[in-house]
Design an enzyme around this catalytic site. Structure first.
Site, PDB file in Angstrom:
ATOM      1  N   CYS A 409       0.833  -1.206   0.000  1.00  0.00           N
ATOM      2  CA  CYS A 409       0.000   0.000   0.000  1.00  0.00           C
ATOM      3  C   CYS A 409       0.870   1.260   0.000  1.00  0.00           C
ATOM      4  CB  CYS A 409      -0.978  -0.044   1.165  1.00  0.00           C
ATOM      5  SG  CYS A 409      -2.448   0.915   0.818  1.00  0.00           S
ATOM      6  N   HIS A 533      -3.690  -5.127   0.481  1.00  0.00           N
ATOM      7  CA  HIS A 533      -3.090  -5.623   1.732  1.00  0.00           C
ATOM      8  C   HIS A 533      -3.182  -7.148   1.773  1.00  0.00           C
ATOM      9  CE1 HIS A 533      -2.550  -1.809   3.951  1.00  0.00           C
ATOM     10  NE2 HIS A 533      -3.531  -1.402   3.172  1.00  0.00           N
ATOM     11  N   GLU A 535      -1.769  -9.198   3.588  1.00  0.00           N
ATOM     12  CA  GLU A 535      -1.621  -9.779   4.929  1.00  0.00           C
ATOM     13  C   GLU A 535      -2.947 -10.242   5.532  1.00  0.00           C
ATOM     14  OE1 GLU A 535      -1.109  -6.631   4.086  1.00  0.00           O
ATOM     15  OE2 GLU A 535      -1.567  -5.192   5.668  1.00  0.00           O
TER      16      GLU A 535
HETATM   17  N1  GLN Z   1      -1.995   6.574   2.911  1.00  0.00           N
HETATM   18  C1  GLN Z   1      -2.065   5.824   1.717  1.00  0.00           C
HETATM   19  C2  GLN Z   1      -3.423   5.935   1.068  1.00  0.00           C
HETATM   20  O1  GLN Z   1      -4.374   6.299   1.721  1.00  0.00           O
HETATM   21  C3  GLN Z   1      -1.724   4.391   1.952  1.00  0.00           C
HETATM   22  C4  GLN Z   1      -2.719   3.698   2.809  1.00  0.00           C
HETATM   23  C5  GLN Z   1      -2.229   2.403   3.382  1.00  0.00           C
HETATM   24  O2  GLN Z   1      -1.038   2.130   3.370  1.00  0.00           O
HETATM   25  N2  GLN Z   1      -3.129   1.609   3.923  1.00  0.00           N
HETATM   26  O3  GLN Z   1      -3.568   5.647  -0.081  1.00  0.00           O
END
Ligand code: GLN
Length: 610
Positions: A409, A533, A535
């Site tokens: 992310c 994500h 995970e």
């Molecule tokens: N802050 C970034 C976004 O909102 C990444 C978010 C995250 O890593 N969950 O896109």
């Protein structure tokens, strides 16, 4: 349809003694007996959900398929029981009050005074009964047992309405369908000012918390005593005497080498027999030996992991390890499959930044030393400006030194910015989250996903990604995958062509093909970054492919794994789900040298080609 059975898990004395793992273990044991289990986690705080929490408050925000942002304990249930929960499986005081207040505004209460008893307590009971019946498995089987974990400890003001609701609930659903398990603490004390592992186990805190529970109208059917060291029989009998339960209703759970031993220890104390009788489950008692074999194998394998793999996690919430709970678990799952022991070092991203070299040189050098010592690096998700430059530094170092790296992310976003700055020469490249006026806006926001408030306004939940031939496609062994998301920003499509022309390939995109999901440098040993994500969908016996890729690359085993058919890819998983075949994937041979057909293959290769 048989009646739904409920197991309420409450906590006494203090929180943080592993109530979540114990509650999940009930499910694990019942699942091994062929019973479909669901779970509900109650968090008595007033927030509607965990979406707006800082990771420092309660650890990570866990994300579900349906986009629900929930307490990280739901992750324990999903991982232990291999189920898919829904946002309604997490109840908060905020959700219950919101529902009751909305009903009041609609006039549903016909002008009556709306009160905690009966309106709030009724709403809680109805919610639990409704959600308990929602299927949580792939085959949509209706659950038979619902485990309800009440957060906090008995006596907290916040949880009073929930305790009262369950006091009433035991009569609503009848005795044979409801039981209460109370998780307590038995501290080892030398004298009052010196709690010590070598001291005497003290039962008084358990006695008082059981008394408090009884005073509120709930009698524990099981008392689960957490302690540092094993508790002997005399203590068990004392608890039984003083707390007015039979000795077989007292279970002792001391600190264990891994969480995978918890269900085994509970089972070994006669839990199945007890639940079978108490809840009239009609379980035909399983044959000893084969039963829970999967967990026995797993616990044994985890205990026997020897060869260490050093992974550095470059994050910004590193002071509270729970902030990266699912990432850490996913790394562990990948290590279990790869047959190695995880040695995880948390690096505060800020400490890698040039400014820290001036302000705090000791931390700066320590952080870089930790990074250099690692076999592989993970740059996890995050929000806001702090630490972003440190993450970008980490990405550059991994890319240039051929160090295996997985970016998640914000990790993908940092990698894209780094590549634009240092390969394309766009020195003003940044994310508009960090610098809204930057010269080259490589990462931009998605206005359609955040129309107003901060709560629940991101691109959330499970979405499809379409993959092009690449290392990640091979690890998944599929060109369409589904993973969970939680982000507000994305890669600016205007820069894609230039980035790709210089070697950062966007090998995963959403269905519109405009949203970038995976970016990788294919000429690198493993430089994979993902917008989703992975995970959240990792399981102990079914590791997440991007994580497995990182661990294998860090061990220098990725190439051979890829060439041997990717044993652990989700597509190849169906044949390892039954107890009988677990030995196959949990073989201990990975570190031995094995000779086959005159050729030397190491154990892992053998493991993956079987
Ligand atoms: N802050 C970034 C976004 O909102 C990444 C978010 C995250 O890593 N969950 O896109």
């Amino acid at each position: 349809m048989p009646d739904m059975k409920y197991i309420l898990v409450t906590g006494g004395v203090i929180s943080g003694v592993g109530k979540g793992v114990i509650a999940s273990s009930f499910g694990t044991i019942l699942k091994s007996c062929g019973i479909d289990v669901t779970s509900i986690k109650i968090d008595p705080y007033i927030n509607i959900d965990a979406g707006t929490f800082s990771p420092y408050e309660h650890g990570e925000v866990y994300v579900l398929d349906d986009g629900g942002e929930v307490d990280l304990d739901l992750g324990n249930y999903e991982r232990f029981l291999d189920i898919t929960l829904h946002r309604d499986n997490n109840i908060t005081t905020g959700k219950i009050y919101q529902q009751v207040i909305e009903r009041e505004r609609r006039g549903d209460y016909l002008g009556k005074t709306v009160q905690v008893i009966p309106h709030i307590t009724d709403a809680i009971q109805e919610w639990v009964q409704r959600v308990a019946h929602i299927p949580v498995t792939k085959d949509n089987a209706p659950p038979r047992v619902c485990i309800v974990e009440l957060g906090g400890t008995i006596g907290d003001i916040e949880s009073m309405s929930f305790v009262e609701a369950f006091r009433q609930f035991q009569f609503r659903v009848k005795r044979e369908n409801f039981c209460c398990a109370h998780v307590s603490l038995v501290p080892m004390v030398n004298n009052l000012f010196q709690p010590k592992a070598t001291g005497e186990p003290k039962t008084k805190p358990t006695q008082s918390s059981v008394r408090e529970l009884r005073g509120l109208g709930l009698s524990p059917d099981l008392i689960l005593c957490r302690s540092e060291k094993p508790i002997n029989h005399t203590v068990k009998e004392k608890i039984s005497n003083f707390c007015h339960v039979a000795p077989e209703q007292v279970l002792c759970i001391h600190d264990l080498s891994s969480v995978y031993h918890v269900p085994l220890l509970m089972e070994s104390q006669g839990l199945v027999q007890y639940l079978n009788d108490r809840l009239q489950l009609n379980i035909s008692m399983p044959r000893p030996g084969r039963y829970m074999q999967k967990w026995r194998n797993l616990a044994k394998r985890v205990d026997n992991l020897r060869k260490e793999v050093n992974i550095a996690l470059v994050g910004k919430y590193t002071k509270l390890e729970d902030s990266y709970a699912s990432v850490t678990k996913a790394l562990q799952h990948a290590c279990i499959a790869a047959g190695s022991k995880l040695n995880l070092t948390y690096i505060e991203a800020v400490n890698l930044e040039k400014q820290t070299k001036i302000d705090d040189p000791v931390s700066y050098h320590k952080a870089w030393q930790d990074l250099c010592k690692s076999d592989g690096v993970i740059v996890p998700g995050g929000f806001g400006q702090r630490g972003m430059e440190g993450k970008i530094e980490a990405c550059q170092w991994c890319r240039e030194t051929q160090k295996p790296m997985l970016g998640i992310c914000l990790g993908l976003q940092a990698a894209v910015i780094e590549f634009a700055r240092n390969v394309l020469g766009l020195k003003g490249a940044n994310s508009t989250e960090v610098d809204p006026n930057c010269e080259d806006k490589l990462i931009i926001d998605m206005p359609e996903h955040h129309p107003g408030n901060l709560g629940g306004t991101m691109r959330l939940g499970k979405r499809k990604t379409f993959l092009e031939p690449s290392v990640i496609t091979r690890l998944y062994n599929s060109d369409v995958i589904e993973e969970r998301h939680r982000h507000r920003y994305e890669v600016n499509p205007e820069y894609i062509d230039r980035l790709e022309a210089s070697g950062l390939r966007f090998v995963g995109k959403d269905e519109s093909r405009t949203r970038m999901e995976v970016a990788s440098v294919e000429s690198h040993p493993y430089y994979v970054t993902v917008q989703f994500h992975p995970e959240y969908l990792s399981r102990p016996l079914s590791p997440s492919p991007p994580f497995l890729g990182l661990i294998l690359a860090s061990l220098g085993k990725l190439k051979s794994y890829l060439s041997k058919g990717c044993r652990f890819s989700p597509r190849n998983q169906s044949d390892v789900s039954s107890d009988e075949e677990d030995d196959l994937c949990l073989s201990d041979e990975n570190d031995k040298t094995v000779v086959e057909n005159g050729k030397v293959v190491n154990g892992f290769n053998k493991l993956v080609i079987e």
